[in-house]
Design a protein around this motif. Structure first.
Motif, PDB file in Angstrom:
ATOM      1  N   GLN A 459       4.686 -31.228  -6.883  1.00 17.11           N
ATOM      2  CA  GLN A 459       5.088 -30.044  -6.178  1.00 17.11           C
ATOM      3  C   GLN A 459       4.171 -28.923  -6.034  1.00 17.11           C
ATOM      4  OE1 GLN A 459       8.281 -30.380  -4.435  1.00 17.11           O
ATOM      5  NE2 GLN A 459       8.084 -32.798  -5.570  1.00 17.11           N
ATOM      6  N   THR A 460       3.708 -28.385  -4.943  1.00 16.64           N
ATOM      7  CA  THR A 460       2.876 -27.212  -4.708  1.00 16.64           C
ATOM      8  C   THR A 460       3.677 -26.024  -3.735  1.00 16.64           C
ATOM      9  OG1 THR A 460       1.957 -28.665  -2.948  1.00 16.64           O
ATOM     10  CG2 THR A 460       0.916 -28.856  -5.227  1.00 16.64           C
ATOM     11  N   PRO A 461       4.565 -25.639  -4.380  1.00 17.30           N
ATOM     12  CA  PRO A 461       5.206 -24.635  -3.479  1.00 17.30           C
ATOM     13  C   PRO A 461       4.421 -23.469  -3.095  1.00 17.30           C
ATOM     14  CG  PRO A 461       5.948 -24.392  -6.076  1.00 17.30           C
ATOM     15  CD  PRO A 461       4.964 -25.539  -5.830  1.00 17.30           C
ATOM     16  N   GLN A 462       3.345 -23.245  -3.677  1.00 19.29           N
ATOM     17  CA  GLN A 462       2.652 -21.983  -2.925  1.00 19.29           C
ATOM     18  C   GLN A 462       1.263 -22.431  -2.299  1.00 19.29           C
ATOM     19  OE1 GLN A 462       2.027 -20.460  -7.230  1.00 19.29           O
ATOM     20  NE2 GLN A 462       3.492 -18.683  -6.719  1.00 19.29           N
ATOM     21  N   LEU A 463       1.216 -23.669  -2.120  1.00 20.15           N
ATOM     22  CA  LEU A 463       0.046 -23.964  -1.489  1.00 20.15           C
ATOM     23  C   LEU A 463      -0.211 -23.516   0.102  1.00 20.15           C
ATOM     24  CD1 LEU A 463      -2.219 -26.095  -2.340  1.00 20.15           C
ATOM     25  CD2 LEU A 463      -0.794 -27.769  -0.661  1.00 20.15           C
ATOM     26  N   PRO A 464      -1.246 -22.649   0.297  1.00 19.76           N
ATOM     27  CA  PRO A 464      -1.343 -22.158   1.748  1.00 19.76           C
ATOM     28  C   PRO A 464      -1.954 -22.968   2.680  1.00 19.76           C
ATOM     29  CG  PRO A 464      -3.140 -21.187   0.239  1.00 19.76           C
ATOM     30  CD  PRO A 464      -2.225 -22.432  -0.349  1.00 19.76           C
ATOM     31  N   GLY A 465      -2.285 -24.046   2.476  1.00 19.28           N
ATOM     32  CA  GLY A 465      -2.888 -25.126   3.432  1.00 19.28           C
ATOM     33  C   GLY A 465      -3.039 -26.476   2.964  1.00 19.28           C
ATOM     34  N   ARG A 466      -3.988 -27.304   3.583  1.00 16.87           N
ATOM     35  CA  ARG A 466      -4.263 -28.697   3.225  1.00 16.87           C
ATOM     36  C   ARG A 466      -5.208 -28.830   2.073  1.00 16.87           C
ATOM     37  NH1 ARG A 466      -6.277 -33.651   6.920  1.00 16.87           N
ATOM     38  NH2 ARG A 466      -7.605 -31.733   7.687  1.00 16.87           N
ATOM     39  N   ARG A 498       4.822 -29.203 -16.329  1.00 18.20           N
ATOM     40  CA  ARG A 498       5.480 -30.459 -16.467  1.00 18.20           C
ATOM     41  C   ARG A 498       7.058 -30.503 -16.730  1.00 18.20           C
ATOM     42  NH1 ARG A 498       1.269 -34.568 -16.815  1.00 18.20           N
ATOM     43  NH2 ARG A 498      -0.867 -33.609 -16.935  1.00 18.20           N
ATOM     44  N   ASP A 499       7.857 -30.979 -16.234  1.00 21.49           N
ATOM     45  CA  ASP A 499       9.354 -30.778 -16.742  1.00 21.49           C
ATOM     46  C   ASP A 499       9.914 -29.346 -16.485  1.00 21.49           C
ATOM     47  OD1 ASP A 499       9.428 -33.723 -17.017  1.00 21.49           O
ATOM     48  OD2 ASP A 499       8.725 -33.544 -18.943  1.00 21.49           O
ATOM     49  N   SER A 500       9.494 -28.814 -15.557  1.00 20.88           N
ATOM     50  CA  SER A 500       9.953 -27.266 -15.079  1.00 20.88           C
ATOM     51  C   SER A 500      11.368 -27.237 -15.162  1.00 20.88           C
ATOM     52  CB  SER A 500       9.436 -26.882 -14.065  1.00 20.88           C
ATOM     53  OG  SER A 500      10.115 -27.403 -12.829  1.00 20.88           O
ATOM     54  N   PRO A 501      11.983 -25.981 -15.444  1.00 20.80           N
ATOM     55  CA  PRO A 501      13.374 -25.692 -15.410  1.00 20.80           C
ATOM     56  C   PRO A 501      13.812 -25.953 -14.002  1.00 20.80           C
ATOM     57  CG  PRO A 501      12.236 -24.019 -16.301  1.00 20.80           C
ATOM     58  CD  PRO A 501      11.220 -24.899 -15.918  1.00 20.80           C
ATOM     59  N   GLU A 502      13.296 -25.886 -13.054  1.00 22.50           N
ATOM     60  CA  GLU A 502      13.760 -26.215 -11.727  1.00 22.50           C
ATOM     61  C   GLU A 502      14.116 -27.848 -11.235  1.00 22.50           C
ATOM     62  OE1 GLU A 502      11.054 -24.480 -12.446  1.00 22.50           O
ATOM     63  OE2 GLU A 502      12.020 -22.553 -11.804  1.00 22.50           O
ATOM     64  N   GLY A 503      13.682 -28.676 -12.482  1.00 26.61           N
ATOM     65  CA  GLY A 503      13.648 -30.217 -12.493  1.00 26.61           C
ATOM     66  C   GLY A 503      12.653 -30.955 -11.855  1.00 26.61           C
ATOM     67  N   ASN A 504      11.564 -30.324 -11.301  1.00 23.33           N
ATOM     68  CA  ASN A 504      10.132 -30.992 -11.019  1.00 23.33           C
ATOM     69  C   ASN A 504       9.312 -31.563 -12.051  1.00 23.33           C
ATOM     70  OD1 ASN A 504      10.836 -29.917  -8.507  1.00 23.33           O
ATOM     71  ND2 ASN A 504       9.764 -28.012  -8.870  1.00 23.33           N
ATOM     72  N   PRO A 505       9.337 -32.885 -11.897  1.00 23.12           N
ATOM     73  CA  PRO A 505       8.558 -33.472 -13.180  1.00 23.12           C
ATOM     74  C   PRO A 505       7.074 -32.833 -13.381  1.00 23.12           C
ATOM     75  CG  PRO A 505       8.687 -34.853 -11.388  1.00 23.12           C
ATOM     76  CD  PRO A 505       9.556 -33.860 -11.049  1.00 23.12           C
ATOM     77  N   VAL A 506       6.387 -32.812 -12.372  1.00 22.00           N
ATOM     78  CA  VAL A 506       5.215 -31.941 -12.154  1.00 22.00           C
ATOM     79  C   VAL A 506       4.890 -31.025 -11.007  1.00 22.00           C
ATOM     80  CG1 VAL A 506       2.786 -32.257 -12.507  1.00 22.00           C
ATOM     81  CG2 VAL A 506       4.374 -34.048 -13.254  1.00 22.00           C
ATOM     82  N   VAL A 508       2.110 -27.778  -9.613  1.00 24.10           N
ATOM     83  CA  VAL A 508       1.450 -26.598  -9.648  1.00 24.10           C
ATOM     84  C   VAL A 508       1.828 -25.277  -9.160  1.00 24.10           C
ATOM     85  CG1 VAL A 508      -1.098 -26.194  -8.630  1.00 24.10           C
ATOM     86  CG2 VAL A 508      -0.596 -28.393  -9.551  1.00 24.10           C
ATOM     87  N   THR A 509       1.781 -24.044  -9.999  1.00 20.27           N
ATOM     88  CA  THR A 509       2.116 -22.952  -9.579  1.00 20.27           C
ATOM     89  C   THR A 509       1.019 -22.043  -9.843  1.00 20.27           C
ATOM     90  OG1 THR A 509       3.362 -22.566 -11.884  1.00 20.27           O
ATOM     91  CG2 THR A 509       4.666 -23.688 -10.199  1.00 20.27           C
ATOM     92  N   ASP A 510       1.503 -20.623  -9.515  1.00 16.88           N
ATOM     93  CA  ASP A 510       0.718 -19.476  -9.719  1.00 16.88           C
ATOM     94  C   ASP A 510      -0.895 -19.687  -9.333  1.00 16.88           C
ATOM     95  OD1 ASP A 510       0.214 -16.956 -10.487  1.00 16.88           O
ATOM     96  OD2 ASP A 510      -0.281 -17.393 -12.522  1.00 16.88           O
ATOM     97  N   LEU A 511      -0.878 -20.373  -8.046  1.00 15.27           N
ATOM     98  CA  LEU A 511      -2.309 -20.535  -7.211  1.00 15.27           C
ATOM     99  C   LEU A 511      -2.795 -19.012  -7.035  1.00 15.27           C
ATOM    100  CD1 LEU A 511      -1.352 -23.538  -4.915  1.00 15.27           C
ATOM    101  CD2 LEU A 511      -3.045 -23.456  -6.932  1.00 15.27           C
ATOM    102  N   ARG A 512      -3.807 -19.157  -7.419  1.00 10.86           N
ATOM    103  CA  ARG A 512      -4.828 -17.689  -7.332  1.00 10.86           C
ATOM    104  C   ARG A 512      -6.236 -18.204  -6.804  1.00 10.86           C
ATOM    105  NH1 ARG A 512      -3.308 -13.941 -12.366  1.00 10.86           N
ATOM    106  NH2 ARG A 512      -1.220 -14.486 -12.735  1.00 10.86           N
TER     107      ARG A 512
END
Length: 610
Positions: A459-466, A498-506, A508-512
């Motif tokens: 899961q890449t919720p903050q991904l701004p492109g490809r 990994r195994d975040s509280p949101e239920g995602n197995p893996v 990538v967050t806090d992209l900067r």
């Protein structure tokens, strides 16, 4: 900036500089506070030799408000350990409330000082205010973590004349410390402190994986003690969700410990408070390992740490050699080989760091000429390799043994062109394999645990492109992504959860972004525990190569020598090994302190393990 303000602000730094040369302290001519009320910008001091020390000057008797402001800002750039001189410019109540350690704001140049209009068009005899202005570059927070910043800086500062002493003092001021970029570079240095990846172990012995957490400490103010205190206090907020510390909650240096210095045998004794006194030997060894990894490369040298508890009782003693057996750290693992693809599109290898130019096919299917490859990645233990087929549509994983067979593709892409299919794969220390599918209709970041099984969509919720390219850090908790949007590319570093509280197995967050000034990123590789090497270009600029830190700061030292036509680049976390690139001249390498040398003309896609 300041010269454009009404009243003609002039630039001249006001500070006392002490030079320590060959053990002799010489007092350079101390600049005096200006005797007029004219304002000047606080100009950043040009970067000095490491032996230069800067000390603050207290306020002069009957100094005017503008002189107080200038003197205070100059005092913030000094090597005064507790900012005691800077506090002398503050009123008593403001001095008690001021917390300089909570925030450092870095401006492109020293702050401009702009007097605010007084009510009714006349000066108030008892109170005046000023605006500190500039262009933000970065901030350093209370955990000493660096973060790039952009945009205008504008903060108010107020002074009041004391009714009894008739002296002007600052009564209201912005939070923390503010200074120009060159003063920041002189005062602060980036240091890696080390923690362990949460729930991650490698090898048959189950070693925890070390993770570098960069912080900035004041280099002229006992940096060794600073970085030890920072380590014990815990990781920065960016890494805290994915790392652990072996220091117990509440642990700290024993009260009254002013400074830590190793003895003549390079042994550093670290006295700890009662919270650490009950730890067992295994936990204490991990604590000592964190300290030794953190203190390496510091001066004076530390070879052994001796942790002491209540009453001076020894908790454990650990040497640097033993620490490297307790935890896995990429920087201490020198790869055996450098790998690349030859003119037959086979995977070949040569001894890492070797000055030679001969390479031989690897054992197994990827070293045979039957399967043509476009890109490859070799696992950190150099036992397994992953290769993307020449058309970019299929990913294969096989062992690097003579009996290793190719088998079926573990990932396939339906992208219409090579550039719309699979990226170069990348391995972490866990043995997990990462790759991105660039198919516009099914773009995704994929993870194969241990390089096999059903791919997991990350899961890449903050991904701004490809995603255009992927490089996972050895520690498995950070990942570098080259992301493309609207024809422009940026290099982002994110945190792997990994195994975040949101239920995602893996995920990538806090992209900067770590290279906001680049609009095209040609190649990237990890080049240390917290450093990357990047080839790219700014708008309208030439292709350039540089090192960047994971926090977005620029590391000390020279950038790699210029190289034209860079198409791929690889570096090892072991910084003693040469940088290797694929350019218009074929495979080339850059030894430390040398110039680019040709390895082979007919080769491409060079990689160190990872």
């Amino acid at each position: 900036m300041g010269a454009d303000h009404e009243g003609g602000v002039r630039r001249r730094p006001v500070r006392a500089v002490v030079y320590a040369v060959c053990g002799v302290v010489l007092l350079a001519g101390c600049a005096s506070m200006p005797d007029s009320g004219d304002l000047r910008d606080v100009e950043s001091t040009p970067r000095q030799d490491a032996q230069v020390r800067v000390f603050a000057m207290p306020p002069a008797e009957d100094a005017q408000p503008g002189e107080i402001v200038q003197g205070f800002l100059e005092a913030l750039t000094s090597d005064d350990p507790n900012y005691d001189t800077a506090r002398k410019y503050l009123a008593a109540d403001a001095a008690k409330k001021w917390r300089p350690e909570r925030l450092t704001t870095v401006l492109s140049d020293g702050p401009s000082i702009v007097p605010d209009p007084q009510p009714g068009g006349r000066e108030d005899a008892g109170s005046v205010s000023y605006t500190l202005a500039g262009d933000s570059v970065a901030t350093v927070d209370a955990k000493q973590a660096y973060a790039p910043a952009d945009g205008p800086y504008s903060k108010k500062l107020r002074l009041t004349r004391d009714a009894k002493t008739r002296q002007w003092r600052i009564t209201s001021l912005p939070p923390g410390v503010v200074m120009g970029k060159s003063d920041f570079q002189r005062n602060y240095k980036s240091r890696d402190k080390y923690y362990f990846a949460s729930n991650t172990w490698v090898g048959t012995s189950g070693q925890p994986v070390a993770v570098a957490d960069p912080v900035f400490v004041r280099e002229g103010v006992d940096p060794m003690t600073q970085v030890v205190r920072s380590l014990i206090s815990g990781p920065t907020s960016r890494l805290s969700p994915v790392v652990r510390s072996s220091f117990p909650t509440g642990a700290a240096l024993r009260k009254g410990t002013a400074s830590l210095t190793p003895d003549d045998q390079n042994v550093l004794t670290v006295p700890l408070n009662d919270k650490a006194s009950g730890v067992g030997v295994a936990q204490c060894d991990e604590m000592a390992t964190q300290l030794l990894f953190t203190l390496r490369n510091m001066t004076p040298t530390v070879d052994t740490v001796d942790l002491r508890g209540t009453g001076g009782r020894r908790l454990c003693e650990l040497t640097e050699n033993r620490a490297e057996r307790i935890a896995w750290d990429a920087a201490a693992k020198s790869p055996e080989y450098l790998y690349f693809l030859d003119s037959k599109h086979r995977l070949v290898r040569m001894v890492g760091g070797s000055p030679g130019t001969s390479a031989v096919p690897v054992p197994g299917a990827l070293g045979e000429s039957g399967k043509e490859l476009r890109s490859v990645a070799v696992s950190r233990d150099e036992r397994t390799a992953a290769g993307v087929g020449i058309d970019g549509g299929s990913l294969y994983v096989t062992s690097l043994t003579s009996s290793g067979s190719l088998g079926d593709a573990v990932v396939t892409s339906q992208g219409a062109t090579k550039d719309d299919r699979l990226t170069t794969p990348s391995w972490d220390a866990r043995g997990d394999l990462w790759v991105a599918d660039r198919d516009p209709h099914d773009a995704r970041l994929l993870l194969l645990e241990q390089g096999r099984g059903e791919p997991v969509t990350v899961q890449t919720p903050q991904l701004p492109g490809r995603i255009k390219d992927v490089r996972v850090a050895a520690d498995g908790v950070r990942i570098a992504l080259v992301v493309e949007k609207d024809g422009k590319q940026s290099l982002l570093v994110g945190r792997i959860e990994r195994d975040s509280p949101e239920g995602n197995p893996v995920s990538v967050t806090d992209l900067r972004s770590v290279t906001p000034e680049l609009e095209e990123v040609t190649a990237v590789s990890w080049a240390g525990d917290s450093r990357l090497v990047v080839a790219g270009q700014e708008h309208g600029g030439l292709l350039q190569m540089r090192y960047v830190q994971v926090d977005g700061s620029t590391p000390e030292g020279l950038a790699p020598a210029a190289l034209s036509g860079v198409k791929a680049i690889t570096a090892s976390e072991d910084e003693g090994l040469p940088l290797v690139a694929y350019s218009e001249d074929g495979i080339v390498r850059l030894p430390s302190g040398g110039q680019w040398q040709k390895v082979v003309k007919d080769g491409y896609a060079p990689v160190y393990p990872g």
